[in-house]
Design an enzyme around this catalytic site. Structure first.
Site, short mmCIF file in Angstrom:
data_model
loop_
_atom_site.label_atom_id
_atom_site.label_comp_id
_atom_site.label_asym_id
_atom_site.label_seq_id
_atom_site.Cartn_x
_atom_site.Cartn_y
_atom_site.Cartn_z
CG ASP A 1 -2.27 0.41 1.04
OD1 ASP A 1 -2.45 1.52 0.54
OD2 ASP A 1 -3.18 -0.37 1.38
CG ASP B 1 -4.82 5.75 0.97
OD1 ASP B 1 -5.57 4.81 1.27
OD2 ASP B 1 -4.89 6.89 1.50
CD GLU C 1 -9.04 4.28 -1.42
OE1 GLU C 1 -9.93 3.95 -0.63
OE2 GLU C 1 -8.17 5.13 -1.14
CG HIS D 1 -9.06 -1.45 4.54
ND1 HIS D 1 -8.78 -1.50 3.19
CD2 HIS D 1 -8.62 -0.24 4.96
CE1 HIS D 1 -8.19 -0.38 2.83
NE2 HIS D 1 -8.08 0.40 3.88
CG ASP D 2 -11.46 2.00 3.65
OD1 ASP D 2 -10.99 1.96 4.81
OD2 ASP D 2 -10.79 2.35 2.66
C1 NOJ Z 1 -8.31 5.04 2.15
C2 NOJ Z 1 -7.96 3.89 3.01
O1 NOJ Z 1 -8.40 2.70 2.42
C3 NOJ Z 1 -8.59 4.14 4.36
O2 NOJ Z 1 -8.52 3.02 5.19
C4 NOJ Z 1 -7.92 5.34 4.97
O3 NOJ Z 1 -8.55 5.65 6.18
C5 NOJ Z 1 -7.99 6.53 4.03
N1 NOJ Z 1 -7.70 6.20 2.68
C6 NOJ Z 1 -6.99 7.58 4.45
O4 NOJ Z 1 -5.69 7.14 4.15
#
Ligand code: NOJ
Length: 548
Positions: free
Chosen positions: A117, A219, A282, A343-344
């Protein structure tokens, strides 16, 4: 004789890309490990690198090709690793550099790839760069972050909001300016317009690529550049009070600025200095915007993450349409990809139910393009209810009434029925699912009808059949809850039929004669059944038919 006269036209005529050779990240399946929750070898209740290493046999048995590991760098953990204090180190919680090298070597020895990541938009507020930057207005690194004077009345420079709630601006008493943070105040945004920032960050990418890492998931790629004039974001007419406060505005000036593509293409150039590395972005944007992240002439991200299966209602018509729109919008040399969870996001089994999660697995692993599987989804893990006193996620803590905590989808992997689910010898950092003793990897490995067996068989099918790995995608019109398509590559031809509803459904493709046998079904007892033109599907059934 070669007709050289035709050559000048080659660059302006649309060219269908040569059929291969395909690269590992096109043919392969990516598996996301959230390292805190995958496997704890050190016995402190938090997962680590040696833990991942100890479960590589499982990943190989499952059949995935690449492991994407969420951040493992030194970090105060304000956002569980997405607040990085050193881009080229390993957090002691996860292990040592030697552990990392060993893990990478073991992944490669098994013929798999490792994706790290990379978090370019912001650092931790404890990163030495930020500590320097905030030390004085004339510090050499002052311009590495987004500092801005207050308005005459002392208020923040503009109305930009933090994704995690509240304003995106934090006042620094000592130097008398605000700094901008799209996420937590402990995650100050870097100034990517500054060439020194670019160099420092690109060098961090090189550091890992030199070690042999096979690629990065980048990210919040669409956040990296902000409006040079700091204009206010307009209100969002669709905002409703149950939504995150960030949704009150449309982030038209704080995200997705045209210049971001120059940065992405610079990152890509670094990747291209090495052999066959992958850059995944992402990006949560609508399809038309998403496509721009492939870059001009494929100089952007290899795989801008396609989150449509997460974002759309679980409705056959909407999903079928979205797949077709996405396929149609892809640039000529753009490779598709699909995701059901991360994970989000709430887990797929919780969002659409366990029975439909099986249908979703068939969809994910038979569509055209690289699938990414979120750890635990292969055993149908569900979001775990976390009591308020155990909530860890800052997004959940900052907006307690909005149900936005991401802890439920980050709970420890359920390996077996021993104490702590075989995840750790200590109490895990997040609670385990209550039912882990009956719902775990070991149990499901023994059950040919389990979700895990379904995933493993789908993965094996994808690996063996070129139709699924690299074949064409041909939509087959359907109605109601049914979605259907053909995948084909030479002799390898299949039709996939999915029932996204719970009721039985009849399907007969129009203007198309089909004949074949079911080779894989969410109801395995149906396998072997010969299908000729008409199909009666059970509720929650998805099938793969090998066509004659
Ligand atoms: C996206 C990530 O997947 C998430 O977990 C994170 O909190 C935010 N970006 C900030 O980096």
């Amino acid at each position: 004789m070669i007709n050289t006269a035709a050559a000048p036209f080659a660059s302006i005529l649309p060219v269908k890309p040569a059929p291969g050779p395909y690269l590992w990240w096109q043919e392969g399946i990516i598996y996301q490990v959230y390292p805190r929750s995958f496997m704890d070898a050190s016995g402190d209740g938090v997962g680590d690198l040696q833990g991942i290493l100890s479960r590589l046999d499982y990943l190989q048995w499952l059949g995935v090709d690449a492991v994407w590991i969420s951040p493992i760098y030194p970090s105060p953990m304000a956002d569980f690793g997405y607040d990085i204090a050193d881009y080229t180190g390993i957090h002691p919680l996860f292990g040592t550099e030697q552990d990392f090298d060993q893990l990478l070597a073991e992944i490669h020895r098994r013929g798999m790839k490792m994706i790290l990541d990379f978090v370019p938009n912001h650092t931790s507020d404890q990163h030495p760069w930020f500590l320097e930057s905030k030390s004085s207005r004339d510090n050499a690194k002052r311009d590495w972050y987004l500092w801005h004077d207050a308005n005459p009345d002392g208020s923040a420079p503009n109305n930009w909001l933090s994704v995690f709630g509240g304003t995106g601006w934090e006042w620094d008493e000592k130097t008398g300016q605000y700094y901008y943070h799209a996420f937590l105040k402990e995650q100050p945004d870097l100034n990517w317009r500054n060439p020194e920032v670019q160099q420092a960050m690109l060098n961090a990418i090189r550091f890992w690529l030199d070690k042999g890492v096979d690629g990065f998931r980048v990210d919040v790629m669409w956040h990296m550049i902000k409006d040079a004039n700091w204009r206010n974001n307009p209100p969002n007419p669709d905002y409703r009070p149950h939504m995150a406060t960030y949704e009150q505005l449309l982030p038209v000036y704080s995200t997705d600025q045209p210049e971001v593509h120059q940065i992405v293409s610079r990152m890509r150039q670094v990747m291209d200095e090495y052999n066959e590395r992958v850059m995944i972005g992402e990006i949560y944007l609508p399809i038309n915007k998403l496509m721009t992240y492939y870059g001009t002439n494929n100089n952007g991200a290899h795989l801008p993450f396609n989150f449509q299966l997460i974002a759309l209602p679980w409705n056959a018509r909407q999903i079928a349409l979205a797949v077709d729109q996405y396929e149609g919008a892809l640039p000529v040399d753009g490779w598709p990809n699909w995701v059901l969870g991360n994970h989000d996001q709430p887990r797929i089994s919780s969002r659409i139910g366990k029975a439909q999660a099986r249908v979703a697995a068939v969809l994910l692993l038979t569509l055209r393009g690289t699938p990414t599987v979120y750890y635990g989804d292969e055993i149908g893990m569900r979001d775990v209810a976390i009591a308020p006193e155990f909530i860890q996620d800052p997004q959940g803590l900052n907006m307690p009434d909005l149900n936005l905590s991401r802890d439920p989808e980050r709970t420890p992997m359920q390996w077996d029925d021993s104490d702590n689910a075989g995840f750790s010898e200590a109490q895990p950092w997040l609670p385990l699912a209550d039912n882990y003793r009956r719902d775990n990897v070991k149990r499901q490995q023994e059950n040919p009808n389990s979700m895990l067996s379904l995933y493993r068989r789908l993965i094996a099918l994808r690996r063996t059949e070129p139709a699924f790995r690299i074949g064409d995608y041909v939509p087959v019109p359907a109605e109601g809850n049914i979605m259907a398509y053909i995948r084909e590559s030479g002799e390898s031809r299949f039709m996939v039929v999915l029932n996204l509803g719970h009721g039985t459904s009849y399907f007969r493709p129009q203007h198309l004669e089909i004949e074949g046998a079911i080779v894989l079904d969410t109801i395995p007892e149906r396998e072997g059944l010969v299908i000729k033109n008409r199909i009666n599907l059970n509720g929650d059934e998805a099938m793969v038919i090998k066509l004659k």
